[in-house]
Design a protein around this motif. Sequence first.
Motif, mmCIF file in Angstrom:
data_model
loop_
_atom_site.group_PDB
_atom_site.id
_atom_site.type_symbol
_atom_site.label_atom_id
_atom_site.label_comp_id
_atom_site.label_asym_id
_atom_site.label_seq_id
_atom_site.Cartn_x
_atom_site.Cartn_y
_atom_site.Cartn_z
ATOM 1 N N LEU A 1 4.733 7.030 3.838
ATOM 2 C CA LEU A 1 4.897 8.316 4.183
ATOM 3 C C LEU A 1 5.810 8.814 5.008
ATOM 4 O O LEU A 1 6.458 9.555 4.805
ATOM 5 C CB LEU A 1 3.381 9.036 4.419
ATOM 6 N N SER A 2 5.462 8.179 6.448
ATOM 7 C CA SER A 2 6.829 8.474 7.366
ATOM 8 C C SER A 2 8.149 8.189 7.018
ATOM 9 O O SER A 2 8.993 8.742 7.121
ATOM 10 C CB SER A 2 6.245 7.556 8.784
ATOM 11 N N VAL B 1 10.333 9.862 -5.289
ATOM 12 C CA VAL B 1 11.155 8.536 -5.225
ATOM 13 C C VAL B 1 11.498 8.046 -6.631
ATOM 14 O O VAL B 1 10.304 7.656 -7.215
ATOM 15 C CB VAL B 1 10.540 7.434 -4.032
ATOM 16 N N SER B 2 12.569 7.840 -6.851
ATOM 17 C CA SER B 2 12.843 7.312 -8.282
ATOM 18 C C SER B 2 12.374 5.813 -8.267
ATOM 19 O O SER B 2 12.570 5.161 -7.204
ATOM 20 C CB SER B 2 14.363 7.160 -8.344
ATOM 21 N N VAL B 3 11.791 5.359 -9.290
ATOM 22 C CA VAL B 3 11.582 3.945 -9.488
ATOM 23 C C VAL B 3 12.583 3.278 -10.198
ATOM 24 O O VAL B 3 12.897 3.630 -11.408
ATOM 25 C CB VAL B 3 9.990 3.514 -10.457
ATOM 26 N N ILE B 4 13.257 2.530 -9.525
ATOM 27 C CA ILE B 4 14.495 1.637 -10.127
ATOM 28 C C ILE B 4 13.712 0.708 -11.155
ATOM 29 O O ILE B 4 14.559 0.593 -12.371
ATOM 30 C CB ILE B 4 15.136 0.854 -9.228
ATOM 31 N N GLY B 5 12.807 0.111 -11.119
ATOM 32 C CA GLY B 5 12.119 -0.778 -11.904
ATOM 33 C C GLY B 5 11.041 -1.672 -11.339
ATOM 34 O O GLY B 5 10.844 -1.839 -10.012
ATOM 35 N N GLY C 1 0.865 -1.331 -0.129
ATOM 36 C CA GLY C 1 0.062 0.096 -0.126
ATOM 37 C C GLY C 1 0.763 1.218 -0.013
ATOM 38 O O GLY C 1 2.029 1.492 -0.386
ATOM 39 N N THR C 2 0.048 2.272 0.362
ATOM 40 C CA THR C 2 0.858 3.617 0.236
ATOM 41 C C THR C 2 0.299 4.472 1.491
ATOM 42 O O THR C 2 -0.381 5.595 1.356
ATOM 43 C CB THR C 2 0.463 4.389 -0.879
ATOM 44 N N SER C 3 0.565 4.048 2.686
ATOM 45 C CA SER C 3 -0.282 4.533 3.853
ATOM 46 C C SER C 3 0.696 5.132 4.916
ATOM 47 O O SER C 3 1.990 5.493 4.510
ATOM 48 C CB SER C 3 -0.779 3.477 4.601
ATOM 49 N N SER D 1 2.296 5.818 -8.806
ATOM 50 C CA SER D 1 1.823 7.322 -8.413
ATOM 51 C C SER D 1 2.442 7.839 -7.270
ATOM 52 O O SER D 1 2.866 9.175 -7.229
ATOM 53 C CB SER D 1 0.300 7.240 -8.569
ATOM 54 N N PHE D 2 2.371 7.087 -6.301
ATOM 55 C CA PHE D 2 2.907 7.189 -4.886
ATOM 56 C C PHE D 2 4.504 7.815 -4.977
ATOM 57 O O PHE D 2 5.014 8.783 -4.518
ATOM 58 C CB PHE D 2 2.848 6.360 -3.869
#
Length: 336
Positions: free
Chosen positions: A184-185, A230-234, A178-180, A223-224
């Motif tokens: 975030l912290s 934050v870069s998406v490595i893959g 998730g993205t909770s 999207s988060f």
Amino acid sequence: MPTVPENAPEHCPGTGSEAAGKAEACAGCPNQSICSALPKGPDPAIEEIRHKLSNVKHKVLVLSGKGGVGKSTFTSHLAHALAEDAEKQVGVLDVDICGPSLPRMLGAEGETVHQSGSGWSPVYVRDNLAMMSVGFLLGSLSDAVIWRGAKKSGLIKQFLRDVDWDDLDYLVVDTPPGTSDEHLSLVQLLTGGGSGQGAGIDGAVIVTTPQQVALIDVRKEISFCRKTGVSVIGVVENMGEFVCPSCGEPSTIFPRTTGGAEKMCEDLGETFIGSLPLDPRIARSCDEGKSFLEEVPDSPAVKAFRSIVDKVVSFCEAKNGKKEDDTGETMMETEW
């Protein structure tokens, strides 16, 4: 990042804002006196964490939109693969507060954490592989962590600020789905809320499975990452094809009804770094706290996994080189 308290008015400025408790929208809010008394400005822990992790070269997050896709399995074997180089020092931080499975997967279940003058000492799985998890702080394996978001965030802050990692080449962070709150912290404390003043994050590896129900949630995870800088490595597609351990013939268990992770990455402009076959021996290795890479070194899954690890390492090394060439400009400008 200003946060909005519960039952806040429509135009609440957020608890971290200079206008907290003073804005026109704050009039009549039951939280007004609390917000006006809160300290303003950046969390002082961000600077403490930056100093504490200054000896960590690379920080990699492992994310997933949905549970059950093999994120922790990937994390444990990424750590094993990185630690195969005896010259590299690797740390694993388990911030899946409610479901800490890494102690079992890394063969460290039942260990305890010791505290010294310099902080918490991580548990060493091997000479160059250390880990920290809330699983080491529980009284028994059946104890549930029944915490609200604020307490989870507080423990993550402690893990980042108080664990004595020593010098690390890689710190791999396993997160819950998730993205909770935890995500975030974690990101805010490491990046300074997008200010570029924190310890920093090299990037995130996002784990999914081929079915559309998992890919929908992975899109939210991407999207988060974009919103928080934050870069998406893959993206890694786990449980791709089932490879029979006896005959070696592949079979499709989870069909790619919409093209799978590779097609999703093409649509979103992200990098697809590989697909991992479904092999029952991987789950057995995790249950036994062993490295699948060492148990079945000739399997197709190991070959695919090593290719993915090489891409993660190349990304981190390239990004580190970019930082060294940086002229001092802020690398992250996203506000969130």
